[in-house]
Design a protein around this motif. Structure first.
Motif, PDB file in Angstrom:
ATOM      1  N   MET A  53       0.767  -1.335  -0.552  1.00 41.92           N
ATOM      2  CA  MET A  53       0.064   0.461   0.141  1.00 41.92           C
ATOM      3  C   MET A  53       1.015   1.372  -0.415  1.00 41.92           C
ATOM      4  O   MET A  53       0.340   2.308   0.330  1.00 41.92           O
ATOM      5  CB  MET A  53      -1.024   0.148   0.930  1.00 41.92           C
ATOM      6  CG  MET A  53      -1.570  -1.251   0.755  1.00 41.92           C
ATOM      7  SD  MET A  53      -2.878  -0.811  -0.120  1.00 41.92           S
ATOM      8  CE  MET A  53      -3.252  -2.785  -0.504  1.00 41.92           C
ATOM      9  N   ARG A 240       4.201  14.753   0.875  1.00 41.11           N
ATOM     10  CA  ARG A 240       4.493  13.340   1.741  1.00 41.11           C
ATOM     11  C   ARG A 240       5.096  14.104   3.036  1.00 41.11           C
ATOM     12  O   ARG A 240       5.475  15.131   2.759  1.00 41.11           O
ATOM     13  CB  ARG A 240       6.228  12.051   1.471  1.00 41.11           C
ATOM     14  CG  ARG A 240       5.655  10.987   0.711  1.00 41.11           C
ATOM     15  CD  ARG A 240       4.787   9.954   1.013  1.00 41.11           C
ATOM     16  NE  ARG A 240       4.279   8.924  -0.008  1.00 41.11           N
ATOM     17  CZ  ARG A 240       3.317   8.853  -0.307  1.00 41.11           C
ATOM     18  NH1 ARG A 240       2.370  10.088  -0.227  1.00 41.11           N
ATOM     19  NH2 ARG A 240       3.533   7.929  -1.458  1.00 41.11           N
ATOM     20  N   SER A 290      -6.066  10.725  -3.310  1.00 45.54           N
ATOM     21  CA  SER A 290      -6.081  10.085  -4.151  1.00 45.54           C
ATOM     22  C   SER A 290      -7.969   8.889  -3.831  1.00 45.54           C
ATOM     23  O   SER A 290      -8.238   8.655  -4.682  1.00 45.54           O
ATOM     24  CB  SER A 290      -5.495   9.922  -4.292  1.00 45.54           C
ATOM     25  OG  SER A 290      -5.143   8.465  -3.610  1.00 45.54           O
TER      26      SER A 290
HETATM   27  C1  8YV Z   1      -2.244   6.491  -1.305  1.00 37.59           C
HETATM   28  C2  8YV Z   1      -0.210   8.408  -2.080  1.00 37.59           C
HETATM   29  O1  8YV Z   1      -3.775   6.787  -1.684  1.00 37.59           O
HETATM   30  O2  8YV Z   1      -0.327   7.599  -4.276  1.00 37.59           O
HETATM   31  C3  8YV Z   1       0.177   7.441  -3.329  1.00 37.59           C
HETATM   32  O3  8YV Z   1       1.386   8.197  -3.453  1.00 37.59           O
HETATM   33  O4  8YV Z   1       0.129   9.093  -1.682  1.00 37.59           O
HETATM   34  C4  8YV Z   1      -1.681   7.745  -1.886  1.00 37.59           C
HETATM   35  O5  8YV Z   1      -2.891   8.613  -3.141  1.00 37.59           O
HETATM   36  C5  8YV Z   1      -1.233   6.400  -0.158  1.00 37.59           C
HETATM   37  O6  8YV Z   1       0.516   6.418  -0.697  1.00 37.59           O
HETATM   38  C6  8YV Z   1      -2.316   4.712   0.146  1.00 37.59           C
HETATM   39  O7  8YV Z   1      -0.916   4.611   1.618  1.00 37.59           O
END
Ligand code: 8YV
Length: 326
Positions: A53, A240, A290
């Motif tokens: 994830m 981030r 997102s």
């Molecule tokens: C994610 C995000 O949902 O895609 C990325 O880099 O920051 C987000 O869209 C997230 O990282 C899932 O942990």
């Protein structure tokens, strides 16, 4: 022949598991329980692949316990949970999930900028507290958005999509800073001008951060950068945690060094710096840029398709270390 073993590290939509089921022996975590590092390493050591994830570390320490592992497919576009050189050394393929989230994330970045500039959540909290008794001329006076200067740091796909919203939809002057300058046709499509980091911070009315995280990008915005910004400016971080020094930002907000901030990402997620929580002039959201069902499904399906393509055809759709496949 037995199917490859994969783990899907957190809850995903049932159609994603249904899509994977014909191809793999799947271990899932529909209960959505976060793993400790020990649990994660032990689990991954039993797998041929993983659908991650964007939060599970895949580094030298973890990889040395996983000789069987061949691929990790991140559901996110960001991949700072991966140590890509270490994965390459261990011949583990790394993939991320770009493109499918670009427009949705840009919508959110713009919404967060608007909410921050126009003090939308402050107004809501005021109503919910029962404090609204009469109309006032200077009630929650915010910052203009249309016609002002939008500064974008990190002009990848999402940065460009935000620039287009600002330039074409809101008549904003767009300036950007990036590791490298965009090609002239891309600059023209975004109506964006390349400037130095200092010029961007000094001139922008709204600064939006979309810089990918790396050690070099750590604290791209700290006390010295905040000191360059206008006292009327807003700062939005959808990049981030760690791109902004959260403690320095809280101080700048408390001292009125900048007007307001909108934050979707934080240095120690899911914890938020206690000083930021005290600031009235910050809009906080839990890393959801997102998050629409269609987009999150698209991200998960892209990660799933990377795993399927790798085990069926020896290729992937969005490689981060293509040399492992060569
Ligand atoms: C994610 C995000 O949902 O895609 C990325 O880099 O920051 C987000 O869209 C997230 O990282 C899932 O942990």
């Amino acid at each position: 022949m037995s199917k490859p073993k994969i783990v899907v590290t957190r809850h995903v939509y049932p159609e994603v598991l249904a899509h994977l089921a014909p191809h793999f022996e799947v271990t899932h975590n529909q209960a959505d329980k976060p793993y400790s590092l020990e649990e994660w390493t032990a689990l991954l050591s039993q797998q041929d692949g993983a659908l991650t994830m964007g939060i599970e570390p895949v580094n030298e320490q973890v990889l040395s316990a996983c000789p069987q592992l061949r691929i990790c497919a991140n559901l996110s576009v960001g991949y700072n949970n991966f140590d890509v050189p270490a994965m390459t050394r261990h011949k583990v393929v790394a993939t991320n999930a770009p493109d499918v989230l670009t427009e949705t994330t840009a919508d959110f970045g713009f919404a967060l900028m608007m909410a921050t500039a126009r003090r939308i959540t402050e107004g809501e909290h005021y109503i919910r507290r029962g404090d609204w008794h009469q109309w006032k001329l200077d009630f929650f006076c915010g910052a203009e958005v249309h016609g002002t200067t939008l500064g974008i740091m990190g002009m990848g796909r999402i940065g460009q999509a935000i620039a287009k919203r600002g330039a074409h939809g809101f008549g904003m002057k767009v300036v950007y800073h990036n590791r490298s300058r965009l090609a002239p046709e891309l600059e023209a499509a975004c109506k964006a001008s390349y400037v130095s980091k200092a010029e961007l911070l000094q001139t922008a009315d709204h600064v939006v951060l979309v810089v990918p995280y790396s050690k070099e990008a750590h604290h791209t915005i700290g006390a010295p950068e905040l000191a360059l910004m206008k006292p009327t400016a807003t700062l939005v971080n959808i990049a981030r945690g760690g791109i902004v020094d959260d403690a320095a930002l809280a101080q700048a907000l408390q001292q009125g060094q900048i007007a307001a901030a909108g934050l979707d990402v934080f240095e120690r997620e899911p914890q938020v710096h206690p000083e930021l929580l005290k600031c009235h002039n910050v809009v906080l959201t839990p890393h959801i840029a997102s998050s629409t069902r269609a987009t999150r499904l698209g991200m998960a399906m892209l990660a799933a398709n990377n795993l399927i393509a790798f085990f069926k055809e020896g290729r992937v759709l969005t490689p981060l270390n293509p040399e492992v496949l060569a």
